[in-house]
Scaffold this active site. Structure first.
Site, PDB file in Angstrom:
ATOM      1  N   PRO A 135       0.821  -1.218   0.000  1.00 55.61           N
ATOM      2  CG  PRO A 135      -0.887  -1.603   1.538  1.00 55.61           C
ATOM      3  CD  PRO A 135       0.426  -2.158   1.062  1.00 55.61           C
ATOM      4  CB  CYS A 136       1.319   3.818  -2.438  1.00 48.36           C
ATOM      5  SG  CYS A 136      -0.275   4.210  -3.226  1.00 48.36           S
ATOM      6  CD  GLN A 137      -3.496   3.313   0.180  1.00 44.96           C
ATOM      7  OE1 GLN A 137      -2.512   2.653   0.529  1.00 44.96           O
ATOM      8  NE2 GLN A 137      -4.449   2.800  -0.580  1.00 44.96           N
TER       9      GLN A 137
END
Length: 402
Positions: free
Chosen positions: A83-85
């Site tokens: 995940p890049c959030q």
């Protein structure tokens, strides 16, 4: 005895944080066999299974690490898109976001399972301090496990994907060989070419602005390559004070005050962070060469200006909404909001984009069908690695011998 990935042996991979399968699809297109894929999003897993088949599992990998390690130990390549959030500049960029540590989970799995190649993808913001500590730890753990690591920045447009998406990948090899990964894979088509005929395929249900709505009136004023923006000048910015039917009327003098405030708030800096500061009435009066307090008070009543203590600033100080894409330019990065007209507008029609159109801009083929709610489908497309980029990297790995 170590196996060697060669043209004579069909290589294999395991996908980690696979989502709907954009990264994995690129590897399959390059001739790889998917041993297993893992993600915790049930709708994304359903989409992955529908299009790629095979062994895809819906689970929290951190709670099922033994199963993950077993699968990875049977594959040549570990492909991971954590995940890049927590790293993205369009989000909160919380340094302690628990999802950030999933980068390190990839290194821990590789350290035990020892695939020959590890490929990890994320947003460019992962390399910006202080968040880059996670990427440096990822590299460090992989090196301690015997991997030779190289970090590469990719522009998706260099691989035939018509958007300004920039991503980074870490390529780790257990043999010590440094793979040659091409940084160009073909020119991107225009949006006119890529969107033509999308209505004939599945997942095409764009959000159309309703007659009489404020959003439609705004969209009518936004031309190709323009956006609704009060904090920038130039032809690409359409200001709220130029759309009286939605935001209300201002006089010529008030418009001049607003334009001056827009300029001074970026020039007369007080803080060392951010990109603008509120401005005093005295500074505005000096710049305009006439008193402006009365006009400022009028603009406050009309909700074009807000008071910040004894100072004044613009309301609606976002840096662009209702961005209308241009037929001849690249699209911005396709993200999870791409179907919402208040963020992105079709080049010609007064509507947002459909899932199919967003998927085409990402490089998904038209026979790739998305499951779940429309909101979930946009999330899958926005979070995916563009398949053409993934396929180019996969072909480079496939054609290497080590």
């Amino acid at each position: 005895m170590k196996r060697t990935i060669t043209k004579r042996t069909r290589p294999s991979f395991v996908g980690l944080f696979s989502g709907c399968g954009g990264f994995d699809l690129g590897f399959v297109q390059a001739g790889f066999h998917c041993v297993a894929a893992f993600d915790y999003d049930a709708e994304a897993v359903a989409t992955h299974r529908k299009n790629l088949g095979g062994n895809v599992y819906c689970l929290d990998v951190t709670q099922n690490s033994d199963q993950v390690v077993t699968a990875v130990s049977q594959a040549d390549v570990l492909v991971a898109g954590p995940p890049c959030q927590g790293f993205s500049t369009i989000g909160k960029r919380a340094l302690n976001d628990p999802r950030n540590s999933l980068l390190l989970f990839v290194a821990d799995v590789a350290s035990v399972a020892k695939p020959k190649v590890v490929v990890v993808e994320n947003v460019a913001g992962v390399l910006s301090p202080p968040h880059d500590r996670y990427w440096r730890q990822l590299e460090s753990r992989l090196r301690r496990a015997g991997y030779t690591c190289k970090t590469i920045r990719f522009a998706a447009s260099d691989f035939g994907v018509p958007q300004t998406r920039v991503r980074v990948m870490l390529i780790g090899t257990l043999s010590g060989a440094e793979l040659h990964i091409p940084l160009h894979g073909g020119a991107a088509p225009t949006l006119r070419d890529i969107l033509h005929g999308a209505e004939s395929f599945s997942n095409h249900h764009p959000s159309v602005l309703q007659p009489g709505s404020a959003a439609l009136e705004i969209a009518k004023r936004i031309g190709q390559g323009q956006k609704l923006c009060n904090v920038r000048g130039g032809e690409r910015s359409v200001h709220t004070w130029h759309i009286p039917e939605v935001f209300g009327h201002v006089s010529d003098v008030e418009r001049e005050v607003l334009q001056t405030l827009m300029r001074l708030r970026r020039q007369l800096r007080v803080r060392t962070f951010g990109d603008a500061d509120p401005v005093s009435a005295e500074a505005l009066s000096e710049a305009l060469n006439r008193p402006c307090k009365r006009h400022l008070n009028s603009l406050v009543r009309k909700n074009f200006v807000r008071r910040v203590g004894d100072l004044y600033d613009l309301t609606n100080s976002f840096n662009g909404k209702y961005r209308r894409l241009s037929w001849t330019d690249l699209a911005p990065t396709v993200d999870t909001r791409f179907g919402q007209p208040r963020f992105f507008l079709h080049p010609e029609h007064h509507r947002g984009f459909s899932v199919r159109e967003a998927a085409r801009i990402q490089g998904f083929p038209d026979d790739f069908e998305f499951e779940g709610s429309v909101e979930s489908q946009f999330r899958m497309v926005g979070n995916a690695v563009p398949p053409p980029l993934a396929a180019s990297v996969a072909r480079s790995i496939r054609d290497s011998e080590f």
